[in-house]
Design an enzyme around this catalytic site. Structure first.
Site, PDB file in Angstrom:
ATOM      1  N   ASP A  98       0.868  -1.174   0.000  1.00  0.00           N
ATOM      2  CA  ASP A  98       0.000   0.000   0.000  1.00  0.00           C
ATOM      3  C   ASP A  98       0.904   1.223   0.000  1.00  0.00           C
ATOM      4  O   ASP A  98       1.896   1.265   0.741  1.00  0.00           O
ATOM      5  CB  ASP A  98      -0.868   0.034   1.260  1.00  0.00           C
ATOM      6  CG  ASP A  98      -1.983  -0.996   1.249  1.00  0.00           C
ATOM      7  OD1 ASP A  98      -2.007  -1.858   0.351  1.00  0.00           O
ATOM      8  OD2 ASP A  98      -2.839  -0.940   2.153  1.00  0.00           O
ATOM      9  N   HIS A 154       4.907  -7.385  -0.437  1.00  0.00           N
ATOM     10  CA  HIS A 154       4.676  -8.687  -1.054  1.00  0.00           C
ATOM     11  C   HIS A 154       5.342  -8.772  -2.424  1.00  0.00           C
ATOM     12  O   HIS A 154       5.665  -7.760  -3.039  1.00  0.00           O
ATOM     13  CB  HIS A 154       3.168  -8.908  -1.207  1.00  0.00           C
ATOM     14  CG  HIS A 154       2.418  -8.882   0.092  1.00  0.00           C
ATOM     15  ND1 HIS A 154       1.795  -9.989   0.626  1.00  0.00           N
ATOM     16  CD2 HIS A 154       2.183  -7.864   0.976  1.00  0.00           C
ATOM     17  CE1 HIS A 154       1.206  -9.663   1.775  1.00  0.00           C
ATOM     18  NE2 HIS A 154       1.434  -8.379   2.006  1.00  0.00           N
ATOM     19  N   SER A 255       7.715   3.399   5.406  1.00  0.00           N
ATOM     20  CA  SER A 255       8.794   4.118   4.747  1.00  0.00           C
ATOM     21  C   SER A 255       8.554   4.152   3.254  1.00  0.00           C
ATOM     22  O   SER A 255       7.473   4.518   2.815  1.00  0.00           O
ATOM     23  CB  SER A 255      10.139   3.480   5.084  1.00  0.00           C
ATOM     24  OG  SER A 255      11.193   4.307   4.658  1.00  0.00           O
TER      25      SER A 255
END
Length: 287
Positions: A98, A154, A255
């Protein structure tokens, strides 16, 4: 006059933000928060999460669990099954996390940019001549995770992780204010260079970049925690196969991940600077 006042207020906020996050002892603050966030005392945990929610808009409605041992446990939370469907198209490279899309587009030879007017080179960031040549004239996208976002990342495609290069550095904030003021910021910060090869043979590199309060990266395929106190080795060999969407690891807080693909890839429609993207959504098209 109103527009001038707005601009002055914006400038003042940016200055304050920059001073608060970059003029404090960054290493000490990062190590302290790393320790403090793991305190499992219920009152400390509850107050910390409440303050975090107040200032960040943290939404836990998608979290697999709603009870946490510590603030750290909340930071690295898993999501409910099915919360992030992964685009199954084999011709699509999906977002590993995200994020808010930052600078993105073609690499000009070996030069790219963190924001307009602030270039940096593949060599400065990757620290590996072979990878520099691999991504010469390729494509890149900068993915910035805010503190409230899901912090796990991922595999963007079926791939094999071949090695990780860990580069020690600083912990400058990586928010837009700092990116407009600190040249080659990503090249100064602590980071891991994750070299992968997709199932079709295309090399794709992910570079998780640490920041103030966020200088710890856990990768499932390594038995070490990469953080400020890690002292080597800097090149860690891997041979791990991952399926598209399979979890690779997580940031301790939040981050930036910079993703590189070779020449021939192209950005998917709708992927542009300032847009929000979720893990599993289309990011780039394979050649």
């Amino acid at each position: 006059m109103t527009m001038r006042i707005r601009m002055l207020r914006l400038f003042a906020r940016e200055n304050l933000n920059f001073l608060l996050t970059n003029r404090i002892p960054r290493r000490f603050a990062t190590l302290f928060i790393g320790w403090f966030s793991k305190i499992e005392q219920p009152l400390v945990r509850d107050v910390s999460i409440a303050v975090w929610r107040l200032f960040s808009g943290l939404d836990l409605s998608e979290a697999k669990h709603t009870r946490f041992r510590s603030m750290h446990d909340c930071f690295i939370r898993e999501l409910k099954d099915g919360a992030r469907p992964v685009d199954p198209n084999p011709g699509i490279l999906t977002s590993p996390c995200d994020a808010i899309v930052g600078a993105c587009g073609p690499v000009a030879g070996t030069e790219l940019y963190q924001v307009k007017g602030f270039p940096y080179s593949l060599s400065d960031l990757l620290g590996n001549s072979e990878l520099v040549e691999t991504h010469r004239n390729g494509h890149f996208v900068t993915l910035r995770l805010t503190s409230a976002m899901y912090h796990r990342f991922h595999a963007p495609h079926d791939c094999r992780v071949e090695r990780v290069i860990y580069i020690s550095g600083d912990t400058w904030n990586v928010n837009p204010v700092a990116l407009k003021r600190i040249e080659k910021l990503f090249c100064k910060n602590e980071r891991a260079v994750i070299a992968t090869t997709l199932a079709g043979g295309h090399p794709v590199t992910l570079v998780p970049v640490a920041a103030i309060l966020v200088a710890s990266i856990r990768l499932h395929f390594l038995d070490v925690l990469l953080h400020l106190r890690y002292r080597g080795p800097n090149v860690l060999a891997c041979d791990t196969s991952l399926q598209k969407g399979e979890e690779m690891g997580w940031f301790e807080h939040g981050s930036t991940i910079i993703l590189f693909a070779p020449e021939g890839f192209s950005m998917c429609e709708g992927v542009s600077e300032g847009e929000t993207i979720r893990m599993g959504q289309p990011l780039m098209r394979l050649p």
